[in-house]
Design a protein around this motif. Structure first.
Motif, PDB file in Angstrom:
ATOM      1  N   MET A   1       1.059  -1.385   0.168  1.00 46.66           N
ATOM      2  CA  MET A   1       0.183   0.306   0.258  1.00 46.66           C
ATOM      3  C   MET A   1       0.957   1.512   0.432  1.00 46.66           C
ATOM      4  SD  MET A   1      -2.697   1.504   2.591  1.00 46.66           S
ATOM      5  CE  MET A   1      -4.492   0.582   2.211  1.00 46.66           C
ATOM      6  N   THR A   2       0.211   2.747  -0.762  1.00 43.12           N
ATOM      7  CA  THR A   2       1.368   3.560  -0.939  1.00 43.12           C
ATOM      8  C   THR A   2       0.171   4.202   0.585  1.00 43.12           C
ATOM      9  OG1 THR A   2       1.886   3.256  -2.930  1.00 43.12           O
ATOM     10  CG2 THR A   2       1.614   5.435  -2.050  1.00 43.12           C
ATOM     11  N   THR A   3       0.865   5.037   1.651  1.00 44.52           N
ATOM     12  CA  THR A   3       0.513   5.729   1.898  1.00 44.52           C
ATOM     13  C   THR A   3       1.279   7.298   1.617  1.00 44.52           C
ATOM     14  OG1 THR A   3       2.394   5.438   3.592  1.00 44.52           O
ATOM     15  CG2 THR A   3       0.307   4.086   3.670  1.00 44.52           C
ATOM     16  N   ILE A   4      -0.030   8.829   1.562  1.00 47.95           N
ATOM     17  CA  ILE A   4       0.208  10.025   1.181  1.00 47.95           C
ATOM     18  C   ILE A   4      -0.024  10.955   2.699  1.00 47.95           C
ATOM     19  CG2 ILE A   4       0.580  11.647  -0.279  1.00 47.95           C
ATOM     20  CD1 ILE A   4      -0.564   9.679  -1.998  1.00 47.95           C
ATOM     21  N   THR A   5       0.884  11.556   2.967  1.00 48.80           N
ATOM     22  CA  THR A   5       0.696  12.200   3.866  1.00 48.80           C
ATOM     23  C   THR A   5       0.545  14.098   3.720  1.00 48.80           C
ATOM     24  OG1 THR A   5       0.907  10.452   5.664  1.00 48.80           O
ATOM     25  CG2 THR A   5       0.917  12.804   6.998  1.00 48.80           C
TER      26      THR A   5
ATOM     27  N   GLY B   1       5.862   3.448   0.237  1.00 51.43           N
ATOM     28  CA  GLY B   1       5.504   2.951  -0.075  1.00 51.43           C
ATOM     29  C   GLY B   1       5.310   2.562  -2.026  1.00 51.43           C
ATOM     30  N   HIS B   2       4.928   1.476  -1.831  1.00 44.59           N
ATOM     31  CA  HIS B   2       3.870   0.580  -3.003  1.00 44.59           C
ATOM     32  C   HIS B   2       3.198   0.486  -3.368  1.00 44.59           C
ATOM     33  CE1 HIS B   2       8.153   0.752  -5.129  1.00 44.59           C
ATOM     34  NE2 HIS B   2       8.740   0.898  -4.375  1.00 44.59           N
ATOM     35  N   ALA B   3       1.932   0.391  -4.619  1.00 44.47           N
ATOM     36  CA  ALA B   3       0.249   0.645  -4.437  1.00 44.47           C
ATOM     37  C   ALA B   3       0.480  -0.670  -4.652  1.00 44.47           C
ATOM     38  CB  ALA B   3       0.177   1.077  -5.410  1.00 44.47           C
ATOM     39  N   ASN B   4       1.164  -1.927  -5.724  1.00 48.87           N
ATOM     40  CA  ASN B   4       0.925  -3.446  -5.302  1.00 48.87           C
ATOM     41  C   ASN B   4      -0.700  -3.534  -5.953  1.00 48.87           C
ATOM     42  OD1 ASN B   4       2.901  -3.802  -3.759  1.00 48.87           O
ATOM     43  ND2 ASN B   4       2.317  -3.331  -2.133  1.00 48.87           N
ATOM     44  N   ALA B   5      -0.870  -2.960  -6.990  1.00 49.53           N
ATOM     45  CA  ALA B   5      -1.815  -3.135  -7.590  1.00 49.53           C
ATOM     46  C   ALA B   5      -2.154  -4.145  -8.443  1.00 49.53           C
ATOM     47  CB  ALA B   5      -2.715  -1.819  -7.869  1.00 49.53           C
ATOM     48  N   GLY B   6      -1.201  -4.678  -8.804  1.00 54.91           N
ATOM     49  CA  GLY B   6      -0.646  -5.593 -10.378  1.00 54.91           C
ATOM     50  C   GLY B   6       1.367  -5.923 -10.433  1.00 54.91           C
ATOM     51  N   PRO B   7       1.774  -6.576 -11.037  1.00 57.90           N
ATOM     52  CA  PRO B   7       3.158  -6.716 -11.382  1.00 57.90           C
ATOM     53  C   PRO B   7       4.051  -5.775 -10.971  1.00 57.90           C
ATOM     54  CG  PRO B   7       1.371  -8.093 -12.577  1.00 57.90           C
ATOM     55  CD  PRO B   7       0.868  -7.062 -11.618  1.00 57.90           C
ATOM     56  N   PHE B   8       5.013  -5.828 -10.503  1.00 57.21           N
ATOM     57  CA  PHE B   8       5.895  -5.175 -10.828  1.00 57.21           C
ATOM     58  C   PHE B   8       6.244  -4.536 -12.127  1.00 57.21           C
ATOM     59  CE2 PHE B   8      10.391  -3.068  -9.967  1.00 57.21           C
ATOM     60  CZ  PHE B   8       9.741  -2.124  -9.275  1.00 57.21           C
ATOM     61  N   GLY B   9       6.306  -3.459 -12.217  1.00 60.06           N
ATOM     62  CA  GLY B   9       6.413  -2.048 -14.008  1.00 60.06           C
ATOM     63  C   GLY B   9       5.388  -2.673 -14.315  1.00 60.06           C
TER      64      GLY B   9
END
Length: 108
Positions: free
Chosen positions: A1-5, A19-27
Motif C-alpha cells: 500500500m502507498t500512504t500519502i500524508t 510504499g508501493h501500491a501493489n495493485a499489479g505486478p512490479f513494472g
C-alpha cells in the motif's frame, strides 16, 4: 500500500509518499504509475518554481518507494505554488478514493 500524508511543518507544506501500491505486478502496476506520474510532475514543477526564484524553501528526498517534499513559496507566488500542489493532491486523493486497498491519503 502507498500512504500519502499531507500537512504543514514549520511554515512549509509537506507531502510524504511511502510504499508501493501493489495493485499489479512490479513494472505493470497502473495505480503506482499514476501516483508516480503525479509525484514527478509535482516535484518537477516545484523545481521550476525554485529556479525562477519563487520559493523560500524546497526540500525533496527521493528514493525507491519514498518521496518527501517540504515547500514554502514567497508571498507573491503562493497562489501559483498552491495551484501546483492542489492539482497533484487532488489526483492523489482521487486515486485513494478509487483504490482504497492500494492508496491511503491523509491530510493532517
Amino acid at each position: 500500500m502507498t500512504t500519502i500524508t499531507v500537512g504543514r511543518l514549520g511554515g512549509c507544506d509537506t507531502i510524504e509518499i511511502l510504499g508501493h501500491a501493489n495493485a499489479g505486478p512490479f513494472g505493470k502496476d497502473l495505480v503506482c504509475a499514476g501516483l508516480s506520474a503525479l509525484a514527478c510532475a509535482m516535484v518537477t514543477s516545484l523545481q521550476r518554481e525554485e529556479a525562477e526564484g519563487s520559493l523560500e524553501t524546497l526540500s525533496t528526498h527521493i528514493e525507491p518507494g519514498i518521496l518527501s517534499v517540504a515547500v514554502r513559496a514567497k508571498p507573491a507566488r503562493r497562489a501559483r505554488v498552491r495551484g501546483i500542489l492542489d492539482v497533484c493532491l487532488t489526483g492523489f486523493s482521487m486515486l485513494a478514493g478509487t483504490y482504497p486497498q492500494n492508496v491511503r491519503y491523509t491530510h493532517t
